[in-house]
Design a protein around this motif. Structure first.
Motif, PDB file in Angstrom:
ATOM      1  N   TYR A   7       2.135   4.139   4.667  1.00 33.87           N
ATOM      2  CA  TYR A   7       3.648   4.439   3.789  1.00 33.87           C
ATOM      3  C   TYR A   7       4.154   5.784   5.256  1.00 33.87           C
ATOM      4  CZ  TYR A   7       7.474   7.746   1.964  1.00 33.87           C
ATOM      5  OH  TYR A   7       8.423   8.428   0.763  1.00 33.87           O
ATOM      6  N   ALA A  20       0.612  -1.185   0.092  1.00 33.56           N
ATOM      7  CA  ALA A  20       0.157  -0.188   0.497  1.00 33.56           C
ATOM      8  C   ALA A  20       0.989   1.288   0.070  1.00 33.56           C
ATOM      9  CB  ALA A  20      -0.967   0.006   1.233  1.00 33.56           C
ATOM     10  N   SER A  21       2.093   0.646   0.924  1.00 37.05           N
ATOM     11  CA  SER A  21       3.190   2.387   0.828  1.00 37.05           C
ATOM     12  C   SER A  21       3.174   2.595  -0.496  1.00 37.05           C
ATOM     13  CB  SER A  21       3.859   2.209   2.196  1.00 37.05           C
ATOM     14  OG  SER A  21       5.266   0.941   1.172  1.00 37.05           O
ATOM     15  N   GLN A  71      -3.006   4.329   1.727  1.00 41.45           N
ATOM     16  CA  GLN A  71      -2.402   4.500   1.585  1.00 41.45           C
ATOM     17  C   GLN A  71      -1.116   5.239   1.891  1.00 41.45           C
ATOM     18  OE1 GLN A  71      -2.852   5.201  -2.810  1.00 41.45           O
ATOM     19  NE2 GLN A  71      -3.932   2.709  -3.216  1.00 41.45           N
ATOM     20  N   GLN A  72      -0.938   6.286   1.698  1.00 38.74           N
ATOM     21  CA  GLN A  72      -0.598   7.644   2.639  1.00 38.74           C
ATOM     22  C   GLN A  72      -0.079   7.518   4.215  1.00 38.74           C
ATOM     23  OE1 GLN A  72       0.874  10.112   1.034  1.00 38.74           O
ATOM     24  NE2 GLN A  72       2.162  10.191   2.957  1.00 38.74           N
ATOM     25  N   ASN A 100      -8.631   4.700   0.011  1.00 40.82           N
ATOM     26  CA  ASN A 100      -7.865   4.412  -0.857  1.00 40.82           C
ATOM     27  C   ASN A 100      -6.712   4.905  -0.587  1.00 40.82           C
ATOM     28  OD1 ASN A 100      -8.670   1.538  -1.036  1.00 40.82           O
ATOM     29  ND2 ASN A 100      -8.860   2.291  -2.968  1.00 40.82           N
ATOM     30  N   SER A 101      -7.098   6.843  -0.528  1.00 38.61           N
ATOM     31  CA  SER A 101      -5.796   7.727  -1.252  1.00 38.61           C
ATOM     32  C   SER A 101      -4.792   7.685   0.458  1.00 38.61           C
ATOM     33  CB  SER A 101      -6.054   8.100  -1.432  1.00 38.61           C
ATOM     34  OG  SER A 101      -5.530   9.722  -1.225  1.00 38.61           O
ATOM     35  N   LYS A 128       2.592   4.207  -3.245  1.00 39.74           N
ATOM     36  CA  LYS A 128       1.628   4.780  -3.781  1.00 39.74           C
ATOM     37  C   LYS A 128       1.592   6.267  -2.725  1.00 39.74           C
ATOM     38  CE  LYS A 128      -0.993   2.087  -7.309  1.00 39.74           C
ATOM     39  NZ  LYS A 128      -1.501   1.018  -6.419  1.00 39.74           N
ATOM     40  N   GLY A 129       2.008   6.100  -1.867  1.00 40.14           N
ATOM     41  CA  GLY A 129       1.926   7.426  -0.836  1.00 40.14           C
ATOM     42  C   GLY A 129       3.473   8.170  -0.448  1.00 40.14           C
TER      43      GLY A 129
END
Ligand code: KG4
Ligand code: ZN
Length: 353
Positions: A258, A203-204, A254-255, A250-251, A206-207
């Motif tokens: 991260y 997931a990270s 992901q952040q 989701n966004s 896209k952070g």
């Protein structure tokens, strides 16, 4: 010497045959992980029940893969702890029975010490079950002592000074959650699947750097201890705020992933490098399931090169970072102390002496 290594301390059932502590002739790992993914964590009885089913086929497969004769087997190594009692018993009792029936010496191994010895294994001597007879074998780079060891697994986070085989000095460890445990618990808060480490890593991707400024627990505590439970609480608070604002999506997940990964790795690196400098080590060894994390591998290597340039950095191939029988066989080879099979018992609380 050929050693059969048996590992069943948690959710894996593994049997491997290793030559002279470094060359993997076969390595079979059966995992009950998909079952635990359904429940979001390990249920000990479920893990042990699966291991009872897996253990004999896994050992048979390990032997079959390298087609060797039992007469040529030097000894049997088995994980006796720490771990889940039901799981440990499956491996320990099987290993004791084989030692008796085959009349082979048996060596009890501490699972955490096993993780360290994954660094001595030559990964490309064999790998897949499909290619059991691969013979490519590159000599392992020499690990010079003293070495600084960081073990980061699901249940443990420990820093040790290794002055030689069997000469370990514990420098510090976690006071609450282990690094892997923090990944697993935080992943659950983020609705990411078990095991949390690989999910957070994925997931990270896209952070972006630093949206949430999470704490770096005990970064400046001056000792070699760790604490990760505060980080979990900080993430929980952030998740609650985001949910209230209907921004938990989701966004933001992901952040959060991260920043959590960054916070955990930052602390691990800072303490490891400080210990490496103070103890003037010649090698730095990373090990345990969390060492499969790409960023932890790369960043610790980078930091070691920069701050302790004379030390060599080691980390096992990713598939050898998580639990496997090969590391148990390797630990037994380099710390060869056979024990009468009648005296071997599982010890879930086993730690360093
Ligand atoms: O060493 P291990 O296989 O089992 C124990 O001895 O505990 O470690 C399992 C732990 C789990 O907490 C898992 O989430 C973590 O290692 N892990 C990772 C990664 N792969 C496994 N953590 C971060 N990034 C990964 N890629
Ligand atoms: Zn482990």
């Amino acid at each position: 010497m050929l050693i059969l290594g048996i590992e069943t301390s948690c959710d894996e059932t593994s049997a491997s045959i290793v030559e002279n502590g470094t060359k993997i002739l076969s390595n079979v790992v059966a995992s009950s992980l998909p079952l635990h993914a359904k429940t979001g964590g390990i249920i000990p009885e479920v893990a042990a029940r699966q291991q009872i089913k897996y253990i004999i086929p896994v050992i048979e497969k390990a032997i079959e893969n390298c087609k060797f004769k039992i007469e040529n087997l030097g000894s049997i190594a088995v994980t006796i702890g720490p771990g889940l009692i039901g799981s440990l018993l499956v491996g320990v009792e099987t290993a004791k029975t084989l030692a008796y029936v085959w009349n082979k010496p048996i060596i009890p191994v501490n699972h955490l010490i096993g993780h360290i010895y994954a660094n001595w294994l030559v990964a490309n001597s064999v790998l897949q079950i499909e290619k059991p007879r691969a013979t490519r074998h590159t000599p392992h780079a020499k690990i010079d002592f003293p070495a600084l060891v960081l073990i980061v697994s699901g249940g443990h986070t420990d820093l040790l000074l290794m002055k030689g085989h069997g000469k370990l000095k514990w420098l510090g460890g976690t006071r609450d959650d282990a690094a892997g445990e923090a990944f697993d618990k935080i992943a659950r808060l983020l609705n990411l699947p078990y095991p949390g480490g690989p999910s957070i890593e994925k997931a990270s991707d896209k952070g972006n750097p630093k949206a949430f400024n999470f704490p770096r627990p005990m970064l400046d505590s001056g000792d070699f201890d760790f604490s990760f439970s505060g980080l979990k609480t900080a993430v929980l608070r952030e998740v609650q705020i985001l949910k209230q604002r209907q921004q938990f999506n989701n966004s933001t997940i992901q952040q959060l992933a991260y920043d959590v990964q960054e916070a955990i790795i930052d602390v691990l690196i800072a303490k490891t490098i400080r210990a490496a400098q103070i103890h003037k080590v010649k090698s730095i060894l990373l090990s345990g399931g969390v060492a499969a994390n790409e960023k932890s591998r790369n960043e610790l290597k980078l930091s070691a090169t920069r701050h302790r340039p004379h030390a060599k950095f080691f980390v096992p191939e990713k598939f050898l970072c998580t639990d496997n029988g090969a590391m148990i066989a390797s630990a037994a080879y380099f710390n060869y102390k056979p024990v009468d099979w009648r005296k071997i018992t599982a010890n879930p609380e086993l730690y360093f002496d």
